[in-house]
Design a protein around this motif. Structure first.
Motif, short mmCIF file in Angstrom:
data_model
loop_
_atom_site.label_atom_id
_atom_site.label_comp_id
_atom_site.label_asym_id
_atom_site.label_seq_id
_atom_site.Cartn_x
_atom_site.Cartn_y
_atom_site.Cartn_z
N VAL A 122 0.86 -1.19 0.00
CA VAL A 122 0.00 0.00 0.00
C VAL A 122 0.90 1.24 0.00
CG1 VAL A 122 -1.80 1.30 1.18
CG2 VAL A 122 -1.80 -1.20 1.29
N TYR A 123 0.64 2.12 -0.93
CA TYR A 123 1.39 3.37 -1.00
C TYR A 123 0.41 4.53 -1.05
CZ TYR A 123 4.00 7.30 -2.90
OH TYR A 123 4.54 8.53 -3.09
N SER A 124 0.66 5.57 -0.26
CA SER A 124 -0.23 6.73 -0.26
C SER A 124 0.58 8.02 -0.20
CB SER A 124 -1.19 6.67 0.94
OG SER A 124 -0.47 6.73 2.16
N GLU A 147 3.07 16.73 0.01
CA GLU A 147 3.08 17.02 1.44
C GLU A 147 3.66 15.86 2.26
OE1 GLU A 147 2.35 19.81 3.02
OE2 GLU A 147 2.03 20.77 1.08
N SER A 148 3.24 14.64 1.95
CA SER A 148 3.70 13.48 2.73
C SER A 148 3.45 12.21 1.93
CB SER A 148 2.95 13.39 4.07
OG SER A 148 1.55 13.25 3.86
N ALA A 149 4.11 11.13 2.34
CA ALA A 149 3.94 9.84 1.68
C ALA A 149 4.22 8.74 2.68
CB ALA A 149 4.87 9.72 0.47
N ALA A 158 7.60 8.45 4.88
CA ALA A 158 8.86 8.97 4.33
C ALA A 158 9.31 10.18 5.12
CB ALA A 158 8.68 9.33 2.87
N GLU A 159 10.58 10.21 5.53
CA GLU A 159 11.12 11.38 6.21
C GLU A 159 11.29 12.54 5.24
OE1 GLU A 159 14.66 10.47 8.30
OE2 GLU A 159 13.64 9.31 9.86
N THR A 160 11.68 12.23 4.03
CA THR A 160 11.83 13.24 2.98
C THR A 160 11.12 12.77 1.73
OG1 THR A 160 14.01 13.88 3.84
CG2 THR A 160 13.46 14.56 1.60
N VAL A 161 10.25 13.61 1.19
CA VAL A 161 9.50 13.27 -0.01
C VAL A 161 9.89 14.22 -1.12
CG1 VAL A 161 7.22 12.85 -1.00
CG2 VAL A 161 7.58 12.58 1.46
#
Length: 207
Positions: A65-67, A89-91, A102-105
């Motif tokens: 699952v990826y969001s 914004e985020s992942a 993710a810490e950095t997207v």
């Protein structure tokens, strides 16, 4: 899954996407609209071993699952008419039920007829912070005219993209996946819930 059940599930997904598209269309222009996209599929490839990794036990066939959350009303940051660049914004990525944010997207890159003549969408994510050297890339690869323009893709047929995956690598271990479905929903702006909670507790204290 039987043909009847598969058709029913497909109809439900299409109805949900149509409802989401109608909701987005009804929102006032110019306002930031944060949308969470969620892709679901399974692992189709694994290579290498990394027993100390939280995903070290993941095998082919396990769920993925990826969001990601993105403001779909933001301006394109690319000057080119065949490419779009947008802030994400985020992942978050989950293999076999174990999820990490993710810490950095990186930014979303939308390219029409890229280097191989295909329309592509990609989001790099480095690092996940699990182990040094972690990196992952979400990507959709279609045909020459799969995407209508270089805007943020919202309502589309996932099956129009032969390449629809997220690849992950860390410490000699490689995992690759293929997505079978996706959905999206409007979510609160980043930090909005924290502000509402602060107001709520402040109001309760005054009482």
């Amino acid at each position: 899954m039987s043909r009847r059940r598969r058709r029913s599930a497909c109809t439900v997904r299409r109805a949900a996407l149509a409802t989401g598209a109608a909701t987005l269309a009804a929102l006032p222009a110019g306002a930031a609209t944060y949308v969470e996209f969620t892709f679901e599929g399974s692992v189709i490839f694994r290579e290498g071993e990394n027993p100390d990794h939280p995903w070290g036990h993941v095998q082919v066939g396990d769920p993925v699952v990826y969001s990601y959350v993105i403001d779909v009303d933001q301006e394109d940051q690319s000057p080119g008419f065949n490419s779009g660049v947008y802030d994400v914004e985020s992942a978050a990525l989950s293999f076999a039920g174990i999820s990490f944010a993710a810490e950095t997207v990186g930014q979303m890159f939308v390219n029409l007829s890229g280097s191989l003549g295909n329309d592509t969408v990609s989001i790099p994510m480095i690092p996940f912070g699990i182990q040094p050297g972690d990196n992952a890339v979400f990507s959709l690869t279609g045909g020459i005219t799969t995407l209508p323009d270089d805007g943020i893709p919202i309502d589309f047929d996932l099956m129009d993209f032969p390449g629809r995956n997220v690849g992950y690598g860390s410490g000699g271990m490689i995992l690759n996946s293929r997505f079978d479905s996706y959905s999206y929903q409007i979510v609160p702006a980043p930090g909005a819930l924290a502000v509402l909670a602060a107001v709520f507790f402040r109001t309760r204290r005054r009482r």
